[in-house]
Design an enzyme around this catalytic site. Sequence first.
Site, PDB file in Angstrom:
ATOM      1  N   HIS A   1      -6.865  -6.097  -0.222  1.00  0.00           N
ATOM      2  CA  HIS A   1      -5.822  -5.076  -0.110  1.00  0.00           C
ATOM      3  C   HIS A   1      -4.752  -5.491   0.912  1.00  0.00           C
ATOM      4  O   HIS A   1      -5.021  -5.522   2.108  1.00  0.00           O
ATOM      5  CB  HIS A   1      -6.427  -3.728   0.270  1.00  0.00           C
ATOM      6  CG  HIS A   1      -5.428  -2.624   0.251  1.00  0.00           C
ATOM      7  ND1 HIS A   1      -4.702  -2.305  -0.875  1.00  0.00           N
ATOM      8  CD2 HIS A   1      -4.993  -1.785   1.206  1.00  0.00           C
ATOM      9  CE1 HIS A   1      -3.874  -1.311  -0.610  1.00  0.00           C
ATOM     10  NE2 HIS A   1      -4.028  -0.981   0.644  1.00  0.00           N
TER      11      HIS A   1
ATOM     12  N   ASP B   1      -8.231  -6.678  -4.502  1.00  0.00           N
ATOM     13  CA  ASP B   1      -7.998  -5.404  -3.804  1.00  0.00           C
ATOM     14  C   ASP B   1      -9.243  -4.536  -3.885  1.00  0.00           C
ATOM     15  O   ASP B   1      -9.732  -4.236  -4.976  1.00  0.00           O
ATOM     16  CB  ASP B   1      -6.790  -4.698  -4.424  1.00  0.00           C
ATOM     17  CG  ASP B   1      -6.227  -3.609  -3.514  1.00  0.00           C
ATOM     18  OD1 ASP B   1      -7.017  -2.821  -2.974  1.00  0.00           O
ATOM     19  OD2 ASP B   1      -4.996  -3.565  -3.350  1.00  0.00           O
TER      20      ASP B   1
ATOM     21  N   SER C   1       0.849  -1.186   0.000  1.00  0.00           N
ATOM     22  CA  SER C   1       0.000   0.000   0.000  1.00  0.00           C
ATOM     23  C   SER C   1       0.895   1.250   0.000  1.00  0.00           C
ATOM     24  O   SER C   1       1.701   1.412  -0.914  1.00  0.00           O
ATOM     25  CB  SER C   1      -0.937  -0.047   1.211  1.00  0.00           C
ATOM     26  OG  SER C   1      -2.013   0.827   1.027  1.00  0.00           O
TER      27      SER C   1
END
Length: 555
Positions: free
Chosen positions: A469, A433, A202
């Site tokens: 994610h 995600d 991320s």
Amino acid sequence: MSPRAALLFLALATGSSAAICTADAFWKAPPKVFGSEVLDIHAEEVRGWNEYATASPTFPALPVEQKPIDFCNVTIFYTHPGLNDTIRVSIWLPLQEQEWNGRFLGQGGGGWAAGGHGALAAGVALGYAAADTDAGHTYFGDMADIGLTSRSWSLTSPGNVNLHALQNFAYRALDDMAWIAKHITKTYYSKDIAYSYWNGCSTGGRQGLTLAQRYHEQFQGIISAAPAANWVTFLVTEYYAHIKMRELNYYPPICELQAITKAAIKACDELDGVKDGVISAPRLCGFDAKSIVGQKYECKEGDTRQITKEAAEVANAVWTGPLKKDGTPIWHGLAHEAPLAGQANFQGLAKTKCDSQEKNCKSDPFVISADWIKQFLLKDPDYDLSNIDEELFHNLLRISRQEYHSIMDTSDPDLTPFKEAGGKLILWHGLGDELIFPNGSLNYYERVKEATTDVEDYFRYFEVPGVLHCFGGDGAFPLTALNSLVDWVEKGKAPDHLDGQTLPMFSSKPDAEPAYRPLCAYPKVAAYKGGDVNKAESFECADGFGKVAGKRDEL
Ligand SMILES: *[C@@H]1O[C@H](CO)[C@@H](O)[C@H](O)[C@H]1NC(C)=O
Ligand SMILES: *[C@@H]1O[C@H](CO)[C@@H](O)[C@H](O)[C@H]1NC(C)=O
Ligand SMILES: *[C@@H]1O[C@H](CO)[C@@H](O)[C@H](O)[C@H]1NC(C)=O
């Protein structure tokens, strides 16, 4: 004998190196980084540390048995004189030299947090000297408050963005951290570092790409997972579903969004020839939410409803991504398997907030996207986002690109200096995600491929079906990606796949046994050959799912 002398004596007597974990020892040769000034150094031994679970989105990205660790906890505070900043670098050094594997590991953060201590513990448990930075704004305390909003630092006053603080977060503090933490590591062990690695997901993934793009000599190996790259575009487009809801004046309850995601997965699960609740062949999945309008679903027990045309439009908008007024795409959409409303870890892009009966719902945009729009684009923490219509949305996108591209976008495809320095980059992205568009990563990979020759020699991209994610989901997770990277950097063994394994505790089947599957380097896919679907040997990396799926996948 003074305590210091006693320590030295003990070190000599036991034959170990003269590693001394005190601030005084580090003050003898403090790190010197051009443009910065060390303000304070703390160092103390920590023994039996066992708190791995400190909030960090990168956790549990490393294959580590959680055991108590002993380390020298070094903390450096420094400033860029005149910029009124104070930045903290944390360096966790395996206490005994023989526990150190000779390598340095930079650990990334998530959201607005530039680092995370949970990940440092994992690094130390694997023998690395591990470090992170707070980039000038602390992330200690409540993640919900600090990782998810920039309120405490982004504006010097309403209307005025603190650009130096943003630059620190975007790139500068990462280079500083590498210089400072490596210097401290070398001082402690009186030895050079053999290899330096970066690991992050991320924001941590974006940081990895920034390092490859700007500071190509700092890390020989970089893992960039689900990177928040293409920042100035994707973070605004994350808001798009809420423009749609406003336009339709319909805010779908979470149960309706979940029913749509479930129907999409059911429709496309088996396109790769394997029924596992995962869409492994997203390019073959043409599911249109309009096809299930009117279909019944149970919102709560005894509360049966029908999929609405409006909710179908919202879902399709998330999958297609935002369009310009002339109908051409602005950016990518999410894959069908991404939870539209989100999941335990993160809120999804079409999330709403409803009453206890799942009625009277309102927009609940992803907090970091909303924060970027309020703090950095509108520069007004009190702005009411429900005013944003399509016209303003397009303007916000323009402001974002014009004002912040060079600072935050992290999308420079020219990795030639990194390649020439011998660097290796593994980028992976979960196809489930729910926040960051996997095709943004693919787009970056394709652009690097165009900009430099022989991309396969130093940069490989891996699509990871069924992983949300950074973690979570029913797909196989590349838990040992760092090992593959080390083999590539140190032994020249380029990975044609990463070893994937499901992580039941973060999946919808917490009691299942882990399943194994190769995660193939793009553009190859894991095609089912037959046999036990839970075993890696039953799959091979192939150009398409081919006859297995009963049709040829043209990819
Ligand atoms: C490491 O040292 C810093 C600075 O003294 C302190 O704030 C932090 O709590 C320490 N961390 C651990 C795990 O002891
Ligand atoms: C420096 O930063 C602090 C908070 O970080 C702030 O209170 C102060 O006003 C700033 N000073 C200047 C001169 O900008
Ligand atoms: C991602 O890109 C692939 C190939 O370019 C395309 O087939 C697919 O539809 C895209 N997916 C999304 C969700 O945009």
